[in-house]
Design an enzyme around this catalytic site. Structure first.
Site, short mmCIF file in Angstrom:
data_model
loop_
_atom_site.label_atom_id
_atom_site.label_comp_id
_atom_site.label_asym_id
_atom_site.label_seq_id
_atom_site.Cartn_x
_atom_site.Cartn_y
_atom_site.Cartn_z
N SER A 19 43.97 9.46 -12.77
CA SER A 19 45.09 10.15 -12.68
C SER A 19 46.36 9.14 -12.63
O SER A 19 46.23 8.16 -11.97
CB SER A 19 45.12 11.04 -11.83
OG SER A 19 46.41 11.92 -11.78
N GLY A 70 56.77 10.05 -7.89
CA GLY A 70 57.19 11.26 -7.30
C GLY A 70 56.71 12.64 -7.81
O GLY A 70 57.14 13.54 -7.99
N CYS A 129 48.56 11.91 -2.65
CA CYS A 129 49.81 11.08 -3.13
C CYS A 129 50.15 10.66 -1.71
O CYS A 129 50.58 11.34 -0.97
CB CYS A 129 50.63 11.95 -3.67
SG CYS A 129 52.27 11.02 -4.09
N ILE A 190 39.38 5.91 -4.31
CA ILE A 190 40.30 6.18 -3.36
C ILE A 190 41.60 6.47 -4.02
O ILE A 190 42.05 6.05 -5.15
CB ILE A 190 40.58 5.18 -2.27
CG1 ILE A 190 40.96 3.81 -2.90
CG2 ILE A 190 39.58 4.86 -1.26
CD1 ILE A 190 41.30 2.55 -2.15
N GLY A 242 39.88 2.35 -8.00
CA GLY A 242 40.47 1.53 -6.83
C GLY A 242 40.35 0.02 -7.54
O GLY A 242 39.39 -0.52 -6.99
C1 DHB Z 1 52.11 9.14 -7.20
C2 DHB Z 1 51.02 9.76 -6.98
C3 DHB Z 1 49.86 9.32 -6.41
O1 DHB Z 1 48.67 10.07 -6.12
C4 DHB Z 1 49.59 8.19 -6.11
O2 DHB Z 1 48.59 7.55 -5.71
C5 DHB Z 1 50.82 7.17 -6.40
C6 DHB Z 1 52.04 7.75 -6.77
C7 DHB Z 1 53.55 9.72 -7.75
O3 DHB Z 1 53.42 10.58 -8.58
O4 DHB Z 1 54.56 9.14 -7.22
#
Ligand code: DHB
Length: 302
Positions: A19, A70, A129, A190, A242
């Site tokens: 993602s 974000g 996040c 992770i 990762g």
């Molecule tokens: C963002 C989201 C995440 O899950 C991550 O690991 C790093 C950045 C984000 O959208 O800022």
């Protein structure tokens, strides 16, 4: 040779898109599918459109990238239009779709997951996040909140639900126990490692958000240890992510216990077809060692 089944779903190979990278639009997902991925994971999608953090949102550092986007996204309704555009073609290529979901609370997670359910094969809950205020790792660092979100989503959808875990915790097994108790079908580990970089001339943090999540080569040993610990303690499938750049990296994760892997930063270093390259490297290793994919999963444990 790399065909695999996870939660009853057949994947043509276990090398997926993570993602956050190239998951913004249908055409970007298609490009990754053509690069040989067994599944593609969408960007994390929320209920309402979200513009994300202010620039700069990403910076290359030694060993990888620091980013704090974000969670920018157009909101689930508009995003589903992107998926609808490419779903049939991905289906013809036998590439599965993992829908990454975030929300401010359990109700929002469940509502977005419900809307996505018809268009994706697996729901991945981004409870990790590193810097989304109030609803990212705040959830994934707290066993009760993690349980509540996973339970709410499990009660709402009928497709497999995976929870993506943050390494930014003291005891990952405690968090994993909570989400497994809530009934998740698998774990993804992770998410990024919290970090910061400072511009010494400007004398201030580089990222607009000041700190962000570290991805890339530097975090691979952290991910391997987490996957190892999860495999020792739980019976659900694990997707390792990762710092995977090569087939050897993917095999390391599999030997620690991952049934499949996801690649993010690696797309930058080796191109869209990194998925095909990593698959070829895994096949070469399996042939050399006279082993099957199934045999190497968790093989490093006694
Ligand atoms: C963002 C989201 C995440 O899950 C991550 O690991 C790093 C950045 C984000 O959208 O800022």
């Amino acid at each position: 040779m790399l065909k695999t089944k996870i939660c009853g779903i057949e994947f043509k190979n276990p090398v997926f898109l993570a993602s956050g990278i190239m998951g913004e639009t249908g055409s970007a997902l298609k490009r990754i599918a053509k690069g040989g991925a067994g599944a593609v994971t969408t960007k994390s999608i929320g209920l309402e459109p979200n513009p994300g953090h202010k620039n700069p949102t990403i910076v290359e550092v030694y060993g990888g990238f620091l980013n704090a986007m974000g969670l920018p996204n157009p909101g689930v309704d508009e995003y589903l239009e992107e998926i609808k555009k490419v779903r049939d073609e991905l289906n013809r290529m036998n590439v599965k779709i993992i829908g990454s979901v975030y929300g401010k609370n359990e109700e929002e997670f469940a509502e977005v997951a419900k809307k996505m359910e018809k268009y994706v094969d697996i729901i991945e809950l981004n409870i990790s996040c590193p810097h989304a205020k109030g609803y990212g790792a705040t959830i994934g660092q707290n066993p009760d909140l993690s349980y509540n979100v996973c339970r709410a989503v499990k009660k709402t959808v009928n497709i497999p639900v995976f929870a993506k875990l943050t390494p930014n915790v003291t005891n990952i097994v405690e968090i994993a126990q909570a989400v497994v108790d809530a009934g998740v079908d698998g774990l993804v580990a992770i998410n990024t490692v919290r970090g910061m970089a400072i511009d010494i001339k400007a004398k201030k943090p580089i990222l607009g958000n000041k700190f962000g999540g570290l991805s890339g080569r530097a975090i691979k040993p952290i991910g391997i240890k987490v996957v190892w610990d999860l495999y020792e303690n739980f019976d659900v499938p694990i997707i390792g992510v990762g710092g995977i750049m090569t087939g050897e990296d993917a095999i390391e994760y599999m030997m620690a216990g991952a049934s499949a892997v996801q690649i993010g930063s690696g797309v930058y270093y080796r191109g869209y077809d990194i998925f095909k390259k990593v698959c070829d490297e895994i096949i070469n290793f399996l042939k050399e060692e006279n082993l099957t994919l199934e045999e190497i999963i968790g093989i490093a444990h006694e």
